[in-house]
Design a protein around this motif. Structure first.
Motif, PDB file in Angstrom:
ATOM      1  N   PHE A 138       2.024   0.148   5.978  1.00 18.51           N
ATOM      2  CA  PHE A 138       2.922  -0.096   5.141  1.00 18.51           C
ATOM      3  C   PHE A 138       2.388  -1.345   4.328  1.00 18.51           C
ATOM      4  CE2 PHE A 138       5.953   1.361   8.405  1.00 18.51           C
ATOM      5  CZ  PHE A 138       6.087   2.412   7.656  1.00 18.51           C
ATOM      6  N   TYR A 139       1.635  -2.446   4.832  1.00 20.99           N
ATOM      7  CA  TYR A 139       1.176  -3.517   3.900  1.00 20.99           C
ATOM      8  C   TYR A 139      -0.016  -2.880   2.925  1.00 20.99           C
ATOM      9  CZ  TYR A 139      -1.163  -7.914   2.904  1.00 20.99           C
ATOM     10  OH  TYR A 139      -1.536  -8.991   2.217  1.00 20.99           O
ATOM     11  N   ILE A 140      -0.799  -1.948   3.279  1.00 22.61           N
ATOM     12  CA  ILE A 140      -1.653  -1.331   2.577  1.00 22.61           C
ATOM     13  C   ILE A 140      -0.884  -0.610   1.267  1.00 22.61           C
ATOM     14  CG2 ILE A 140      -3.217   0.363   1.881  1.00 22.61           C
ATOM     15  CD1 ILE A 140      -4.285  -1.913   3.348  1.00 22.61           C
ATOM     16  N   GLU A 141       0.039  -0.155   1.476  1.00 25.70           N
ATOM     17  CA  GLU A 141       0.995   0.650   0.424  1.00 25.70           C
ATOM     18  C   GLU A 141       1.429  -0.333  -0.510  1.00 25.70           C
ATOM     19  OE1 GLU A 141       3.367   3.899   1.060  1.00 25.70           O
ATOM     20  OE2 GLU A 141       1.979   5.092   2.179  1.00 25.70           O
ATOM     21  N   GLU A 142       2.094  -1.512   0.131  1.00 23.16           N
ATOM     22  CA  GLU A 142       2.657  -2.627  -0.806  1.00 23.16           C
ATOM     23  C   GLU A 142       1.592  -3.188  -1.655  1.00 23.16           C
ATOM     24  OE1 GLU A 142       4.148  -5.444   2.172  1.00 23.16           O
ATOM     25  OE2 GLU A 142       5.700  -3.920   2.879  1.00 23.16           O
ATOM     26  N   LEU A 143       0.278  -3.361  -1.044  1.00 24.44           N
ATOM     27  CA  LEU A 143      -1.108  -3.809  -1.951  1.00 24.44           C
ATOM     28  C   LEU A 143      -1.103  -2.884  -3.119  1.00 24.44           C
ATOM     29  CD1 LEU A 143      -3.328  -5.081   0.939  1.00 24.44           C
ATOM     30  CD2 LEU A 143      -2.026  -6.424  -0.689  1.00 24.44           C
ATOM     31  N   GLU A 144      -1.093  -1.733  -2.625  1.00 27.07           N
ATOM     32  CA  GLU A 144      -1.646  -0.668  -3.869  1.00 27.07           C
ATOM     33  C   GLU A 144      -0.368  -0.476  -4.863  1.00 27.07           C
ATOM     34  OE1 GLU A 144      -3.513   2.600  -0.835  1.00 27.07           O
ATOM     35  OE2 GLU A 144      -1.465   2.795  -1.205  1.00 27.07           O
ATOM     36  N   ASN A 145       0.993  -0.729  -4.615  1.00 29.11           N
ATOM     37  CA  ASN A 145       2.123  -0.893  -5.572  1.00 29.11           C
ATOM     38  C   ASN A 145       1.922  -1.881  -6.229  1.00 29.11           C
ATOM     39  OD1 ASN A 145       3.245   1.518  -4.335  1.00 29.11           O
ATOM     40  ND2 ASN A 145       4.511   0.347  -2.889  1.00 29.11           N
ATOM     41  N   SER A 146       1.565  -3.028  -5.823  1.00 30.95           N
ATOM     42  CA  SER A 146       1.382  -4.344  -6.647  1.00 30.95           C
ATOM     43  C   SER A 146       0.090  -4.093  -7.738  1.00 30.95           C
ATOM     44  CB  SER A 146       1.055  -5.561  -5.651  1.00 30.95           C
ATOM     45  OG  SER A 146       2.278  -5.755  -4.838  1.00 30.95           O
ATOM     46  N   TYR A 147      -0.863  -3.328  -7.116  1.00 34.97           N
ATOM     47  CA  TYR A 147      -2.027  -3.172  -7.951  1.00 34.97           C
ATOM     48  C   TYR A 147      -1.722  -2.410  -9.259  1.00 34.97           C
ATOM     49  CZ  TYR A 147      -6.841  -1.482  -9.229  1.00 34.97           C
ATOM     50  OH  TYR A 147      -7.939  -1.319  -9.738  1.00 34.97           O
ATOM     51  N   LEU A 148      -0.879  -1.247  -8.872  1.00 36.23           N
ATOM     52  CA  LEU A 148      -0.671  -0.253  -9.860  1.00 36.23           C
ATOM     53  C   LEU A 148       0.126  -1.009 -10.900  1.00 36.23           C
ATOM     54  CD1 LEU A 148       0.298   2.793  -7.787  1.00 36.23           C
ATOM     55  CD2 LEU A 148      -1.836   2.442  -9.099  1.00 36.23           C
ATOM     56  N   LEU A 149       1.109  -1.793 -10.356  1.00 36.26           N
ATOM     57  CA  LEU A 149       2.126  -2.890 -11.151  1.00 36.26           C
ATOM     58  C   LEU A 149       1.388  -3.685 -12.120  1.00 36.26           C
ATOM     59  CD1 LEU A 149       5.166  -3.028 -11.995  1.00 36.26           C
ATOM     60  CD2 LEU A 149       5.336  -4.745 -10.351  1.00 36.26           C
ATOM     61  N   ARG A 150       0.222  -4.336 -11.652  1.00 32.77           N
ATOM     62  CA  ARG A 150      -0.612  -5.247 -12.284  1.00 32.77           C
ATOM     63  C   ARG A 150      -1.111  -4.586 -13.366  1.00 32.77           C
ATOM     64  NH1 ARG A 150      -1.925  -7.467  -8.097  1.00 32.77           N
ATOM     65  NH2 ARG A 150      -4.200  -6.413  -7.965  1.00 32.77           N
ATOM     66  N   HIS A 151      -1.782  -3.455 -13.111  1.00 32.13           N
ATOM     67  CA  HIS A 151      -2.846  -2.928 -13.994  1.00 32.13           C
ATOM     68  C   HIS A 151      -2.034  -1.944 -14.810  1.00 32.13           C
ATOM     69  CE1 HIS A 151      -5.644  -4.255 -11.021  1.00 32.13           C
ATOM     70  NE2 HIS A 151      -6.705  -4.167 -12.268  1.00 32.13           N
ATOM     71  N   GLY A 152      -0.689  -1.815 -14.935  1.00 33.59           N
ATOM     72  CA  GLY A 152       0.222  -0.754 -15.837  1.00 33.59           C
ATOM     73  C   GLY A 152      -0.081   0.581 -15.385  1.00 33.59           C
ATOM     74  N   LEU A 153      -0.409   0.921 -14.171  1.00 35.33           N
ATOM     75  CA  LEU A 153      -0.600   2.222 -13.809  1.00 35.33           C
ATOM     76  C   LEU A 153       0.575   2.931 -13.190  1.00 35.33           C
ATOM     77  CD1 LEU A 153      -4.179   2.026 -12.300  1.00 35.33           C
ATOM     78  CD2 LEU A 153      -3.699   2.708 -14.413  1.00 35.33           C
ATOM     79  N   ASP A 154       0.781   4.320 -13.661  1.00 33.84           N
ATOM     80  CA  ASP A 154       1.978   5.304 -13.003  1.00 33.84           C
ATOM     81  C   ASP A 154       1.700   5.143 -11.511  1.00 33.84           C
ATOM     82  OD1 ASP A 154       3.624   7.294 -12.293  1.00 33.84           O
ATOM     83  OD2 ASP A 154       4.231   7.198 -14.478  1.00 33.84           O
ATOM     84  N   GLU A 155       2.741   4.990 -10.792  1.00 36.45           N
ATOM     85  CA  GLU A 155       2.616   5.072  -9.144  1.00 36.45           C
ATOM     86  C   GLU A 155       2.160   6.783  -8.834  1.00 36.45           C
ATOM     87  OE1 GLU A 155       7.025   6.379  -7.715  1.00 36.45           O
ATOM     88  OE2 GLU A 155       6.779   4.006  -8.443  1.00 36.45           O
ATOM     89  N   ARG A 156       2.248   7.545  -9.953  1.00 31.10           N
ATOM     90  CA  ARG A 156       2.046   9.054  -9.261  1.00 31.10           C
ATOM     91  C   ARG A 156       0.187   9.223  -9.351  1.00 31.10           C
ATOM     92  NH1 ARG A 156       5.560  12.035 -13.998  1.00 31.10           N
ATOM     93  NH2 ARG A 156       4.893   9.902 -15.039  1.00 31.10           N
ATOM     94  N   VAL A 157      -0.391   8.287  -9.811  1.00 24.70           N
ATOM     95  CA  VAL A 157      -1.620   8.639  -9.488  1.00 24.70           C
ATOM     96  C   VAL A 157      -2.110   8.384  -8.417  1.00 24.70           C
ATOM     97  CG1 VAL A 157      -2.256   7.364 -12.019  1.00 24.70           C
ATOM     98  CG2 VAL A 157      -2.099   5.950 -10.010  1.00 24.70           C
ATOM     99  N   LEU A 158      -1.285   7.850  -7.453  1.00 23.92           N
ATOM    100  CA  LEU A 158      -1.693   7.834  -5.903  1.00 23.92           C
ATOM    101  C   LEU A 158      -0.817   8.687  -5.052  1.00 23.92           C
ATOM    102  CD1 LEU A 158      -2.212   4.016  -4.897  1.00 23.92           C
ATOM    103  CD2 LEU A 158      -3.859   6.036  -4.563  1.00 23.92           C
ATOM    104  N   SER A 159       0.335   9.297  -5.687  1.00 24.15           N
ATOM    105  CA  SER A 159       1.198  10.251  -5.171  1.00 24.15           C
ATOM    106  C   SER A 159       0.463  11.337  -4.351  1.00 24.15           C
ATOM    107  CB  SER A 159       2.126  10.643  -5.824  1.00 24.15           C
ATOM    108  OG  SER A 159       1.578  11.647  -6.883  1.00 24.15           O
TER     109      SER A 159
END
Length: 605
Positions: A574-595
């Protein structure tokens, strides 16, 4: 360019109003009249009256607000992610075939309580227009819906309470002779409650008892109903970024399945994982219930599994009068029913509960017709076992996945009773039903696993409740300390240190962390070296993942690389997914790139 006039005031200590009038020559517009009892906002053919108890409107226009949990969202709006707002046009209704129709009778009086109950609990808008639409009222309403409906349903300025931009966006769609009138009503008491709850929830997530008592006292003093309190709390919790991401992803999966008319095992596994994440993040089930009800989740899971057929067969014994009841449902049958219940809950299969409900109804009808009441008593005994199981699942999952969960004596005593009740049916049944699946769950974190293993050992060996509380609280203290140290260490690394931290730096950092803890809460006791070591090691793993692996995983959609790190790093998934979400937000990436990567991983859970 258009001009705007604004009027602001208060009806009483509960209701506040903001009126905005936009026109190309607004300075000459006389649009309101006020006496001690009534505020009138008017234009030719249109009027809104605000008095002490409610609102009365005539003419064209409608009301709109941001959708919040607590409002029944129509299915067509729920299926469109871009739709954010509720819109009701005066005089509009739906025919039996689902088509919208208008009438010329648009006048209505609405009490303030109804406005904030049926619409948004805090902020609702009303509008009308003159100068650009003509004809009968129903013709005007149809025209306004065509002109403004799409924007009103989608604009973000409604939720932002940004009336200037909202009016600017809407006025641009009207003719140059138009006058646009907007009335926004705020419930000040609900707003005060929401602000206090938001501050507490965003600070603590699990609000301490003494702080929650202050919230309760405020609600009582302001006279806010229990229902409105619940709606406001749910809306605030949904607004939290971490919660919103989980709930929105849950909705998106259900929407796709609803449009397709079926749900795959992979998608069902993803929904189950999101529900587990919701438990960890203290997201209330009420956020998911409207989605499942409106999108007909139970209809999507339409394949009858073997355990469902077995459940039908066993429960049918209660309805056969020719059999003795003690032969109809044996102890082995009860064990099989509990195993079926476990599978149904894991698969989120509501057909099991529907069968139980149908059996209960049939038993009641038989007794009413003169049959032996023992059939109902036998069914009650079965339901008691199910309740033992369901309560235990809830409490153990809370212990496993929620950080900072309270270790309470009544809960542990209840688990002891449930364990004894199920083990009387079959020795070791409680362990098989409650711990086998949980301990194989990939998303069970390090401290959650420690708590589960302690609880399992305590129930097996018959520990006293006091011994259980001491052991579990020790783990919870370590868990809370780990979380605090992690936050402080990451902040200190961000502002003081380079990416590479030497052993000398680590020693200095440890002293800085200890000094910060003393400043925050006067904690002078040295914290365990092992926990600090675990924090530093995991922070290094985190940096490596974010800097080296995650960009490659995103670029190549590398499922195997991500899964290998998840397995071997030992970090909380769960913590890894939170890190991923923050990374996507910080770099302006759509969350679908990891879906796709995440779905493939979840499909193997």
């Amino acid at each position: 360019m258009h001009q705007e006039l604004r009027l602001h005031g208060h009806i009483d200590d509960s209701i506040e109003y903001y009126v905005t009038v936009a026109a190309h020559q607004a300075e000459g517009c006389h649009f309101y009249e006020r006496d001690d009892e009534v505020l009138r906002i008017f234009s030719p053919g249109n009027e809104v009256r605000l008095d002490r108890t409610g609102l009365r409107h005539w003419g064209n226009g409608g009301t709109f607000c941001e959708y919040m949990y607590g409002i029944d969202q129509p299915l067509p709006d729920l299926l469109k992610r871009e739709v954010k707002n509720r819109l009701v046009m005066y005089g509009a209704s739906y025919r039996d075939n689902g088509e919208l129709e208008f009438c010329d009778d648009t006048s209505e009086r609405i009490p303030y309580d109804t406005i904030f109950e049926e619409g948004h609990a805090i902020s609702n808008c009303f509008f009308f227009v003159t100068g650009s639409i003509y004809g009968a009222l129903k013709t005007q309403q149809e025209g306004l819906l065509c002109l403004l409906g799409k924007v009103l349903k989608r604009t973000p300025y409604v939720a932002a309470n940004d009336d200037a931009r909202l009016v600017d966006e809407l006025f641009g769609l009207l003719g140059h002779k138009s006058h646009f009138y907007l009335i926004r009503l705020l419930n000040k008491k609900h707003q005060a409650y929401a602000e206090l709850f938001r501050n507490l929830y965003f600070k603590y997530r699990t609000i301490p008892d003494e702080e929650y008592e202050n919230l309760t006292v405020l609600a009582q003093r302001l006279g806010i109903s229990d229902h409105q309190q619940k709606r406001i709390r749910i809306a605030v919790m949904y607004a939290h970024r971490d919660n919103r991401m989980v709930v929105d992803e849950y909705r998106d999966i259900l929407v796709d399945c609803h449009l397709r008319g079926t749900i795959s095992r992979q998608e069902n596994a993803r929904l189950t994982r999101l529900k587990t994440l919701a438990t960890r993040n203290k997201i209330p089930p009420a956020l998911f219930d409207p989605l499942e009800e409106n999108l007909k989740y139970d209809k999507l899971v339409d394949q009858e599994q073997d355990y469902i057929a077995e459940t039908r067969e066993i429960l049918s014994g209660l309805l056969l009068n020719r059999l003795r009841l003690d032969q109809a449902i044996t102890r082995d049958d009860m064990v099989r029913l509990l195993e079926a219940k476990r599978l149904a809950m894991n698969n989120r299969d509501y057909l099991f509960d529907q069968i139980l409900l149908e059996t209960s109804k049939a038993c009641d009808e038989m007794v009413f017709a003169g049959a032996d009441v023992a059939s109902v008593e036998k069914l009650s005994s079965i339901i008691d076992y199910f309740e033992h199981y369901e309560r235990s699942v809830t409490e153990i999952n809370n212990l496993a996945f929620m950080v900072g969960v309270r270790i309470e004596e009544p809960v542990l005593r209840g688990l002891q009773r449930s364990c004894k009740a199920l083990d009387r049916l079959d020795q070791g049944l409680f362990d098989r039903l409650l711990f086998k699946d949980l301990l194989s769950n990939k998303f069970l974190g390090f401290y959650g696993r420690r708590k589960v293993l302690i609880l399992r050992q305590a129930l097996r060996q018959g520990w006293s409740v006091d011994a259980m509380i001491d052991a579990l609280q020790n783990v919870s203290r370590d868990e809370n300390l780990y979380g605090r140290l992690l936050g402080i260490v990451k902040e200190q690394l961000r502002i003081k240190y380079a990416r590479a931290v030497t052993w000398q730096d680590r020693s200095a950092l440890r002293d800085e962390v200890a000094a910060i803890l003393v400043c925050q809460d006067g904690e002078k006791e040295p914290f365990p070296e092992q926990i600090f070591y675990d924090v530093m090691v995991n922070v290094e793993k985190e940096f490596f993942y974010l800097q080296e692996l995650l960009p490659r995983i995103i670029r190549d959609s590398d499922i195997a690389l991500r899964e290998d790190f998840l397995i071997n790093s030992g970090l909380d998934r769960f913590y890894i997914e939170e890190l991923e979400n923050s990374y996507l937000l910080r770099h302006g990436l759509d969350e679908r790139v990891l879906s796709a990567v995440r779905k493939s991983t979840d499909g193997r859970d």
